[in-house]
Design a protein around this motif. Structure first.
Motif, PDB file in Angstrom:
ATOM      1  N   PHE A  81      47.792  33.214  36.551  1.00  0.00           N
ATOM      2  CA  PHE A  81      46.944  32.204  36.125  1.00  0.00           C
ATOM      3  C   PHE A  81      46.218  31.419  37.223  1.00  0.00           C
ATOM      4  O   PHE A  81      45.130  30.952  36.913  1.00  0.00           O
ATOM      5  CB  PHE A  81      47.752  30.846  35.363  1.00  0.00           C
ATOM      6  CG  PHE A  81      48.404  31.402  34.247  1.00  0.00           C
ATOM      7  CD1 PHE A  81      49.758  31.910  34.190  1.00  0.00           C
ATOM      8  CD2 PHE A  81      47.939  31.579  33.077  1.00  0.00           C
ATOM      9  CE1 PHE A  81      50.352  32.173  33.138  1.00  0.00           C
ATOM     10  CE2 PHE A  81      48.285  32.248  31.998  1.00  0.00           C
ATOM     11  CZ  PHE A  81      49.699  32.453  31.746  1.00  0.00           C
ATOM     12  N   ARG A  82      46.426  31.514  38.463  1.00  0.00           N
ATOM     13  CA  ARG A  82      46.000  30.625  39.462  1.00  0.00           C
ATOM     14  C   ARG A  82      44.556  31.296  39.834  1.00  0.00           C
ATOM     15  O   ARG A  82      43.573  30.518  39.922  1.00  0.00           O
ATOM     16  CB  ARG A  82      46.853  30.834  40.768  1.00  0.00           C
ATOM     17  CG  ARG A  82      47.076  31.941  41.278  1.00  0.00           C
ATOM     18  CD  ARG A  82      47.892  31.821  42.699  1.00  0.00           C
ATOM     19  NE  ARG A  82      47.204  30.787  43.633  1.00  0.00           N
ATOM     20  CZ  ARG A  82      47.832  30.391  44.607  1.00  0.00           C
ATOM     21  NH1 ARG A  82      49.038  30.967  45.219  1.00  0.00           N
ATOM     22  NH2 ARG A  82      47.278  29.651  45.473  1.00  0.00           N
ATOM     23  N   TYR A  83      44.428  32.520  39.649  1.00  0.00           N
ATOM     24  CA  TYR A  83      43.254  33.289  40.048  1.00  0.00           C
ATOM     25  C   TYR A  83      41.971  32.908  38.808  1.00  0.00           C
ATOM     26  O   TYR A  83      41.030  32.393  39.451  1.00  0.00           O
ATOM     27  CB  TYR A  83      43.364  34.746  40.398  1.00  0.00           C
ATOM     28  CG  TYR A  83      44.332  35.072  41.682  1.00  0.00           C
ATOM     29  CD1 TYR A  83      45.653  35.133  41.468  1.00  0.00           C
ATOM     30  CD2 TYR A  83      43.908  34.538  43.164  1.00  0.00           C
ATOM     31  CE1 TYR A  83      46.400  35.520  42.598  1.00  0.00           C
ATOM     32  CE2 TYR A  83      44.776  34.711  44.176  1.00  0.00           C
ATOM     33  CZ  TYR A  83      46.079  35.064  43.970  1.00  0.00           C
ATOM     34  OH  TYR A  83      46.904  35.328  44.851  1.00  0.00           O
ATOM     35  N   PRO A  84      42.218  33.149  37.739  1.00  0.00           N
ATOM     36  CA  PRO A  84      41.311  32.791  36.860  1.00  0.00           C
ATOM     37  C   PRO A  84      41.048  31.282  36.846  1.00  0.00           C
ATOM     38  O   PRO A  84      39.920  30.828  36.702  1.00  0.00           O
ATOM     39  CB  PRO A  84      41.829  33.464  35.474  1.00  0.00           C
ATOM     40  CG  PRO A  84      43.355  33.785  35.700  1.00  0.00           C
ATOM     41  CD  PRO A  84      43.381  33.949  37.235  1.00  0.00           C
ATOM     42  N   HIS A 138      50.872  29.268  37.491  1.00  0.00           N
ATOM     43  CA  HIS A 138      50.358  30.071  38.545  1.00  0.00           C
ATOM     44  C   HIS A 138      50.429  31.573  38.078  1.00  0.00           C
ATOM     45  O   HIS A 138      49.734  32.363  38.753  1.00  0.00           O
ATOM     46  CB  HIS A 138      51.188  29.783  40.012  1.00  0.00           C
ATOM     47  CG  HIS A 138      50.725  28.613  40.533  1.00  0.00           C
ATOM     48  ND1 HIS A 138      51.125  27.417  40.084  1.00  0.00           N
ATOM     49  CD2 HIS A 138      49.991  28.342  41.709  1.00  0.00           C
ATOM     50  CE1 HIS A 138      50.466  26.559  41.054  1.00  0.00           C
ATOM     51  NE2 HIS A 138      49.723  27.122  42.079  1.00  0.00           N
TER      52      HIS A 138
END
Lengths: 138, 117
Positions: A81-84, A138
């Protein structure tokens, strides 16, 4: 002065960012509306150069960095989740003010008070992340 | 050290070796900007409509900065870290990050910026 390579590469970085107009809000709006190749050409040539350059550097296995440590491909921490999510939040801010971290510093150097405010906000933003991170996916 | 150098480089490029030409964005961009109520660039890199220090702009600049700082740390990188280095090293996390960074920027640029003059 073992930090000299960092200082010098920073100077080159900031100089080129400004000369390439990667720091210009106008260029960013142009980019987000696909109205010119300019920014995409800049990013593309940087990525290609970086790819070739890093291949050369990484293939010289055993030659240490300026700090004497071995050079290895950096590993990005795992996460779903952290990247998007981080990307969306960052990108939205970037689209509004047309400055991302490198250009923030470069424009502070150019004397922009507005950029200094953005820097202040960005520092608070990084602090805010630290305060909230255990509650974020994350 | 690197950040300090970046500041110095920006000074050199923007002040010492200042470009005499305005930012030469495309005709379509000029039309779009003036349609939104912005003045076309005439020598400055940053629009005074957003970077002049009015109360609204203070909120916008600091708020935008918070988003940039927060998002960068959350995503573990920015346009340089993910967009350049990450893509150059063919890292999948960076590919995702870059897509979402551009999506976020597109959202801002299409939905909010036109109303910011």
């Amino acid at each position: 002065m073992r930090y000299l390579p960092y200082l010098l590469s920073g100077i080159v970085f900031g100089f080129l960012l400004v000369k390439a107009e990667a720091v210009s809000w106008y260029r960013l709006q142009e980019m987000f509306h696909l109205q010119s190749f300019h920014m995409y050409g800049l990013i593309l040539s940087a990525v290609i150069t970086g790819h070739i350059g890093s291949r050369i550097v990484l293939q010289r296995a055993g030659r240490p960095s300026v700090e004497g440590t071995p050079i290895a491909k950096p590993v990005k921490p795992p996460g779903r989740f952290r990247y998007p999510l981080g990307g969306l939040i960052f990108g939205f801010g970037w689209g509004l003010i047309g400055l991302c971290p490198g250009p923030i510093f470069a424009m502070v150097g150019s004397g922009s008070l507005g950029a200094l405010l953005v820097l202040g906000g960005a520092l608070h933003g990084t602090w805010l992340y630290g305060a909230l991170q255990h509650r974020l996916p994350h | 050290m690197f950040a300090t150098g970046t500041v110095a480089g920006g000074f050199l490029a923007a002040v010492v070796f200042q470009n005499p030409f305005p930012v030469l964005v495309s005709g379509a961009t000029l039309d779009m900007l003036t349609g939104w109520g912005f003045q076309p660039p005439s020598g400055e890199l940053l629009p005074p409509e957003i970077f002049a220090l009015t109360p609204r702009n203070l909120l916008l600049l600091i708020g935008g900065g918070v988003l940039v700082g927060f998002g960068t740390r959350y995503a573990g990188g920015c346009t340089s870290g993910h967009g350049i280095t990450g893509l150059a090293l063919l890292q999948p996390q960076s590919m995702i990050a870059v897509c979402c960074i551009f999506a976020g920027g597109m959202l801002a640029s299409h939905l909010v910026v036109p109303r910011l003059h």
